[in-house]
Each structure stands twice: as C-alpha cells, then as structure tokens.
Design an enzyme around this catalytic site. Structure first.
Site, mmCIF file in Angstrom:
data_model
loop_
_atom_site.group_PDB
_atom_site.id
_atom_site.type_symbol
_atom_site.label_atom_id
_atom_site.label_comp_id
_atom_site.label_asym_id
_atom_site.label_seq_id
_atom_site.Cartn_x
_atom_site.Cartn_y
_atom_site.Cartn_z
ATOM 1 N N SER A 1 25.598 82.006 61.734
ATOM 2 C CA SER A 1 26.663 81.005 61.723
ATOM 3 C C SER A 1 28.038 81.663 61.861
ATOM 4 O O SER A 1 28.250 82.803 61.456
ATOM 5 C CB SER A 1 26.630 80.195 60.425
ATOM 6 O OG SER A 1 25.444 79.447 60.332
HETATM 7 N N1 SAH Z 1 22.192 80.654 57.359
HETATM 8 C C1 SAH Z 1 21.893 81.362 58.587
HETATM 9 C C2 SAH Z 1 21.940 80.436 59.789
HETATM 10 C C3 SAH Z 1 20.847 80.752 60.754
HETATM 11 S S1 SAH Z 1 20.584 79.524 62.031
HETATM 12 C C4 SAH Z 1 22.808 82.556 58.763
HETATM 13 O O1 SAH Z 1 23.764 82.722 57.987
HETATM 14 O O2 SAH Z 1 22.556 83.383 59.653
HETATM 15 C C5 SAH Z 1 19.505 78.388 61.217
HETATM 16 C C6 SAH Z 1 18.171 78.894 60.787
HETATM 17 O O3 SAH Z 1 17.397 77.755 60.347
HETATM 18 C C7 SAH Z 1 17.326 79.552 61.884
HETATM 19 O O4 SAH Z 1 16.975 80.844 61.478
HETATM 20 C C8 SAH Z 1 16.085 78.651 61.994
HETATM 21 O O5 SAH Z 1 14.896 79.356 62.270
HETATM 22 C C9 SAH Z 1 16.045 78.005 60.617
HETATM 23 N N2 SAH Z 1 15.280 76.755 60.548
HETATM 24 C C10 SAH Z 1 15.199 75.754 61.458
HETATM 25 N N3 SAH Z 1 14.385 74.764 61.011
HETATM 26 C C11 SAH Z 1 13.931 75.164 59.785
HETATM 27 C C12 SAH Z 1 13.036 74.584 58.819
HETATM 28 N N4 SAH Z 1 12.435 73.412 59.022
HETATM 29 N N5 SAH Z 1 12.795 75.271 57.684
HETATM 30 C C13 SAH Z 1 13.385 76.481 57.450
HETATM 31 N N6 SAH Z 1 14.239 77.073 58.325
HETATM 32 C C14 SAH Z 1 14.504 76.434 59.478
#
Ligand code: SAH
Length: 214
Positions: free
Chosen positions: A65
């Site tokens: 993010s």
């Molecule tokens: N908080 C993270 C953001 C990563 S992007 C950071 O600081 O880097 C969002 C993430 O959500 C991705 O890694 C994706 O694989 C995950 N995601 C998507 N759907 C999901 C679900 N149903 N359960 C758990 N994680 C999920």
C-alpha cells in the site's frame, strides 16, 4: 536483507513531510511510519523508490500500500497500545509493521501462500510480534475474536458479516468497499451493538478474493 542506513532515515524524513502536507497530523502514526524501514518490505529493485508516496508491486501480483493510504487507514482506526487488532491482507507486512510499532496485539490474515511465507520470515527477522494466519480473510479468526479494531487492506465487495460479528462492541473497522474504486468506510459498533457507517473518500486496492490461491 538491505540494512536500514542513514540515507533511508533521511528519505523517511522527507516522506513524513509529504504525509504532513497531505493532511496527516497524527503524531503517533507519523512516528510509527518514521520507524518502519519500508524498503525492506519491497523487492530490492524498487529500493530506491521505497520512500516515494506510491504503491509498488510485491510477490503474487499484489501491491504494498501507498504510505498515505497506510497513514490514513491507521488514523481512522484510532488504535491504542495493547488493543487486539485484526488485519485482512498481510501482503508485504508493511501495514502490519506500522501497527506493531503502535503497540497493538496484531493478528493478520493472508490468502497468498507465497506472500504469507515470505512475510512471516521478514516480520520475524525484524522482531515484529504479529500473529500471522494463512487463510481466507472473509472468515476472520473466530478463535481470537472479538477484536477491538479490524482493518481490511484489500478492496472488499461488501462488509463481511463474519467480520462485523468479530468486532467488539465499541470497536471500529476500517474497510475499503467497492469494485474498481473503493470507498473507505469507517464502521463503528456501539456498546449496545448498533452499527454505523461513514465514508472517507475514494481509494484503489487489489481485490479481496474469496478462494485461497484461486
Ligand atoms: N497490508 C498490505 C497490503 C497488501 S495488498 C501491505 O501493507 O503490503 C492486499 C493483500 O490482501 C494482498 O496480499 C492479497 O493477497 C490479500 N488478500 C486478498 N483477498 C484476501 C482474503 N480473502 N483474505 C486474506 N487476504 C486477502
């Protein structure tokens, strides 16, 4: 793992100034962002860009993010030391690290095995005491519920009922809801269980998906 060097601290100082210009005024959140070496959470080929206020690609087609988004969601969440917090979408672990710096007891769920494995090793190395779970965020973690705070860091199709159930009375959930563009929603549950929802602007996230590694 690249070390946290003097120049990284300088770059983080600049990032903090950018975030202040964009309206982030929460001292505790800014301090936490200053402490976390974001470049370590990214592919080394992006190291030089790590302190730009931008999202970048990470493993499994996901993104780390944007710092402003991390700051904004963390501000809305209003955490206090010792609170039990659930994050959906561990991803790179960057948001998780920022929350750990704020002294919360963090649980975080990731559905991409590759990211889950990689981030677990990284957070351990950095001594961030997050409890990570491989699985589907739609289910939450009933065994550790209720949570004082819930933060979703992927674009959700709706507010999952299971997560609302796992929110403590008096608790807050920050969740981006929508298809291509998401509205940042702040959901509060009053002491008597009433749910209120507020909108806090448009953001773009990778989607919250249902099936593990689908
Ligand atoms: N908080 C993270 C953001 C990563 S992007 C950071 O600081 O880097 C969002 C993430 O959500 C991705 O890694 C994706 O694989 C995950 N995601 C998507 N759907 C999901 C679900 N149903 N359960 C758990 N994680 C999920």
């Amino acid at each position: 793992m690249p070390m946290d060097q003097h120049r990284h601290k300088g770059q983080r100082n600049k990032l903090i100034r950018t975030l202040i210009q964009k309206g982030v005024r929460d001292e505790e959140v800014l301090k936490a962002i200053y402490k976390v070496p974001r470049h370590v959470f990214m592919d080394s080929s992006f190291e030089d860009f790590a302190y730009q206020d931008k999202a970048f690609p990470i493993a499994a087609g996901q993104t780390i993010s944007q710092p402003y988004t991390v700051a904004f969601q963390t501000m809305l969440l209003e955490v206090k030391k010792g609170m039990k917090v659930l994050e959906i979408g561990t991803g790179s672990g960057y948001q998780a690290a920022v929350l750990c710096e704020l002294g919360v007891k963090l649980f975080s769920i990731e559905r991409q095995k590759e990211l889950f494995d990689q981030t677990r090793i990284l957070l351990r190395k950095l001594k961030y005491p997050a409890h990570l779970k491989f699985g589907d965020g739609f289910a939450g973690i009933p065994a550790y519920a209720p949570f004082d705070r819930i933060i979703v860091t992927c674009g959700a199709p709706n507010i999952p009922a299971s997560l609302l159930e796992q929110l403590k009375p008096g608790g807050r959930m920050v969740i981006p809801v929508g298809q291509d563009v998401q509205q940042m929603k702040l959901v509060t549950k009053s002491a008597d269980g009433q749910i209120k929802e507020g909108d806090h602007g448009d953001f773009r996230f990778v989607p919250m998906l249902r099936n593990r590694n689908a």
